[in-house]
Design a protein around this motif. Structure first.
Motif, PDB file in Angstrom:
ATOM      1  N   ALA A   1      35.008 117.293  13.130  1.00 23.66           N
ATOM      2  CA  ALA A   1      34.672 117.775  11.784  1.00 23.66           C
ATOM      3  C   ALA A   1      35.130 116.776  10.719  1.00 23.66           C
ATOM      4  N   GLU A   2      36.335 116.241  10.884  1.00 24.72           N
ATOM      5  CA  GLU A   2      36.833 115.260   9.909  1.00 24.72           C
ATOM      6  C   GLU A   2      35.995 113.986   9.938  1.00 24.72           C
ATOM      7  N   HIS A   3      35.600 113.551  11.120  1.00 24.47           N
ATOM      8  CA  HIS A   3      34.777 112.341  11.227  1.00 24.47           C
ATOM      9  C   HIS A   3      33.414 112.560  10.568  1.00 24.47           C
ATOM     10  N   THR A   4      32.858 113.751  10.774  1.00 28.24           N
ATOM     11  CA  THR A   4      31.581 114.076  10.144  1.00 28.24           C
ATOM     12  C   THR A   4      31.692 114.027   8.629  1.00 28.24           C
ATOM     13  N   LEU A   5      32.747 114.619   8.095  1.00 27.55           N
ATOM     14  CA  LEU A   5      32.947 114.586   6.636  1.00 27.55           C
ATOM     15  C   LEU A   5      33.233 113.175   6.150  1.00 27.55           C
ATOM     16  N   MET A   6      33.920 112.369   6.943  1.00 27.66           N
ATOM     17  CA  MET A   6      34.154 110.982   6.564  1.00 27.66           C
ATOM     18  C   MET A   6      32.836 110.239   6.400  1.00 27.66           C
ATOM     19  N   LEU A   7      31.939 110.390   7.379  1.00 30.48           N
ATOM     20  CA  LEU A   7      30.636 109.742   7.293  1.00 30.48           C
ATOM     21  C   LEU A   7      29.864 110.241   6.071  1.00 30.48           C
ATOM     22  N   LEU A   8      29.917 111.547   5.847  1.00 26.07           N
ATOM     23  CA  LEU A   8      29.208 112.135   4.716  1.00 26.07           C
ATOM     24  C   LEU A   8      29.739 111.605   3.391  1.00 26.07           C
ATOM     25  N   LEU A   9      31.046 111.598   3.229  1.00 26.69           N
ATOM     26  CA  LEU A   9      31.640 111.100   1.985  1.00 26.69           C
ATOM     27  C   LEU A   9      31.317 109.628   1.765  1.00 26.69           C
ATOM     28  N   ALA A  10      31.405 108.840   2.833  1.00 27.83           N
ATOM     29  CA  ALA A  10      31.128 107.408   2.698  1.00 27.83           C
ATOM     30  C   ALA A  10      29.692 107.164   2.261  1.00 27.83           C
ATOM     31  N   LEU A  11      28.750 107.964   2.784  1.00 28.19           N
ATOM     32  CA  LEU A  11      27.357 107.793   2.410  1.00 28.19           C
ATOM     33  C   LEU A  11      27.080 108.319   1.001  1.00 28.19           C
ATOM     34  N   ALA A  12      27.586 109.509   0.709  1.00 29.92           N
ATOM     35  CA  ALA A  12      27.328 110.097  -0.607  1.00 29.92           C
ATOM     36  C   ALA A  12      27.942 109.267  -1.729  1.00 29.92           C
ATOM     37  N   ARG A  13      29.130 108.709  -1.485  1.00 34.13           N
ATOM     38  CA  ARG A  13      29.815 107.905  -2.501  1.00 34.13           C
ATOM     39  C   ARG A  13      29.507 106.415  -2.379  1.00 34.13           C
ATOM     40  N   GLN A  14      28.580 106.077  -1.461  1.00 34.07           N
ATOM     41  CA  GLN A  14      28.093 104.700  -1.310  1.00 34.07           C
ATOM     42  C   GLN A  14      29.228 103.717  -0.998  1.00 34.07           C
ATOM     43  N   LEU A  15      30.164 104.147  -0.167  1.00 33.54           N
ATOM     44  CA  LEU A  15      31.312 103.303   0.146  1.00 33.54           C
ATOM     45  C   LEU A  15      30.934 101.945   0.727  1.00 33.54           C
ATOM     46  N   PRO A  16      30.041 101.874   1.741  1.00 35.05           N
ATOM     47  CA  PRO A  16      29.703 100.545   2.275  1.00 35.05           C
ATOM     48  C   PRO A  16      29.080  99.632   1.220  1.00 35.05           C
ATOM     49  N   ALA A  17      28.208 100.194   0.380  1.00 35.53           N
ATOM     50  CA  ALA A  17      27.537  99.371  -0.629  1.00 35.53           C
ATOM     51  C   ALA A  17      28.526  98.841  -1.660  1.00 35.53           C
ATOM     52  N   TYR A  18      29.445  99.689  -2.118  1.00 38.85           N
ATOM     53  CA  TYR A  18      30.403  99.241  -3.131  1.00 38.85           C
ATOM     54  C   TYR A  18      31.435  98.283  -2.530  1.00 38.85           C
ATOM     55  N   ARG A  19      31.795  98.488  -1.302  1.00 41.67           N
ATOM     56  CA  ARG A  19      32.710  97.544  -0.661  1.00 41.67           C
ATOM     57  C   ARG A  19      32.056  96.165  -0.571  1.00 41.67           C
ATOM     58  N   ALA A  20      30.771  96.140  -0.192  1.00 42.60           N
ATOM     59  CA  ALA A  20      30.052  94.870  -0.113  1.00 42.60           C
ATOM     60  C   ALA A  20      29.936  94.220  -1.492  1.00 42.60           C
ATOM     61  N   ASP A  21      29.685  95.032  -2.533  1.00 46.71           N
ATOM     62  CA  ASP A  21      29.580  94.494  -3.896  1.00 46.71           C
ATOM     63  C   ASP A  21      30.883  93.816  -4.324  1.00 46.71           C
TER      64      ASP A  21
END
Length: 316
Positions: A103-123
């Motif tokens: 459940a925590e891993h699922t929410l982690m993936l969801l939060l990262a996508l909704a908050r655009q974590l990979p995109a902002y980290r790359a920026d």
């Protein structure tokens, strides 16, 4: 009288201590086994432990003393259940051990996508913030989870735990009825309505003949534009080529995937051949926190001990 032989076919798949059963036994373990090796190694076994080594009819035919297949996981699609039943071999699995972790891993993936974590980290790594004219850098559009509709396919312990966490973020949580069901249970959405209305679709169901490629090109096309797809269940639930196409066309807003059709993906996978800011792939580790794996190991031993004492549990 000789003690029953317990053979762990793929011990390296569970990198935590495994306490031996209290009942008298002989213990043999191998780091890994092929199907052919399993047939050879189970020749004198009363109990076979497997995490990912398939137990086929051919393997069973080579194991005349086998009485129990103890699956060191929840999913048991690698076991030929019909062949086991025909030979009187019991099969047990692990249950409700990864409730918090998955459940925590699922929410982690969801939060990262909704908050655009990979995109902002790359920026930031590319210097976009350093070049910004103001105090912050406006990149990919972010979304709050509050108010988004999360539709869950699978209402077992893992689905329920994910729903509990999602409600804490203010999400509108709905469970999804089986595809093609004649009736829809109270509080559930029918399959097509869920696809059309979900801001986030999360998979928590087993892989069976009925659910294989459940999320195919047609299902993805019916999903709400910009929706997110999460899969921490089994890779075979999703048509991976169709998923990649939906991401590349922009129809799907993002995907968080912890499982693939073939694991490990030695022959490659279309989802691993691209670098997309709205695709996160983790290597089947939602279950793999130290605490979670230790709970699994404890339950595995308890399952075997109970069987050897004549009190089988968690049979499938």
């Amino acid at each position: 009288m000789s003690q029953p032989q317990i053979v762990f076919l793929d011990r390296d798949t569970l990198p935590v201590p495994v306490h031996r059963p209290a009942s008298p036994h002989q213990w043999i373990e191998y780091p890994a086994s092929s199907v052919a090796q399993a047939a050879e190694r189970l020749g004198g076994a009363a109990v076979a432990i497997t995490n990912k080594v398939p137990i086929t009819a051919e393997v069973l035919a080579a194991a005349p003393l086998l009485k129990l297949v103890a699956v060191a996981a929840t999913g048991y699609n690698i076991i030929d259940l019909d062949a086991c039943r025909a030979r009187g071999v019991a099969v047990c699995n692990i249950r409700d051990y990864a409730i918090h972790g998955v459940a925590e891993h699922t929410l982690m993936l969801l939060l990262a996508l909704a908050r655009q974590l990979p995109a902002y980290r790359a920026d930031v790594q590319d210097g976009a913030w350093q070049r910004a004219p103001g105090f912050c850098h406006f990149g990919a559009p972010m979304r709050d989870l509050a108010g988004l509709r999360l539709c869950l396919i699978g209402a077992g312990a893992l689905g329920q735990a994910t729903a509990h966490l999602a409600r804490a973020f203010g999400m509108d949580v709905r469970f999804v009825e089986r595809r093609g069901a004649d009736t829809v249970r109270d509080g559930y959405l029918d399959f097509d309505s869920a696809l059309a209305s979900a801001d986030v679709l999360s998979l928590h169901c087993p892989l069976t003949d009925d659910t294989r490629n459940l999320i195919d090109a047609a299902a993805l096309a019916r999903m709400k534009p910009g929706a997110l797809l999460l899969n921490t269940a089994r890779g075979g639930l999703v048509d991976e080529a169709a998923l990649l196409a939906a991401l590349q066309t922009g129809h799907l807003g993002g995907a968080g995937i912890d499982v693939l059709h073939e694991e490990p993906p030695r022959r490659g996978n279309p989802l691993l051949d691209v670098s997309l800011p709205n695709l996160i792939v983790t290597p089947h580790v939602a279950w793999a926190s130290e605490q979670t794996m230790q709970r699994l190991a404890g339950q595995l031993t308890d399952n075997i001990d109970a069987f050897l004492k004549g009190e089988p549990r968690n049979l499938v």
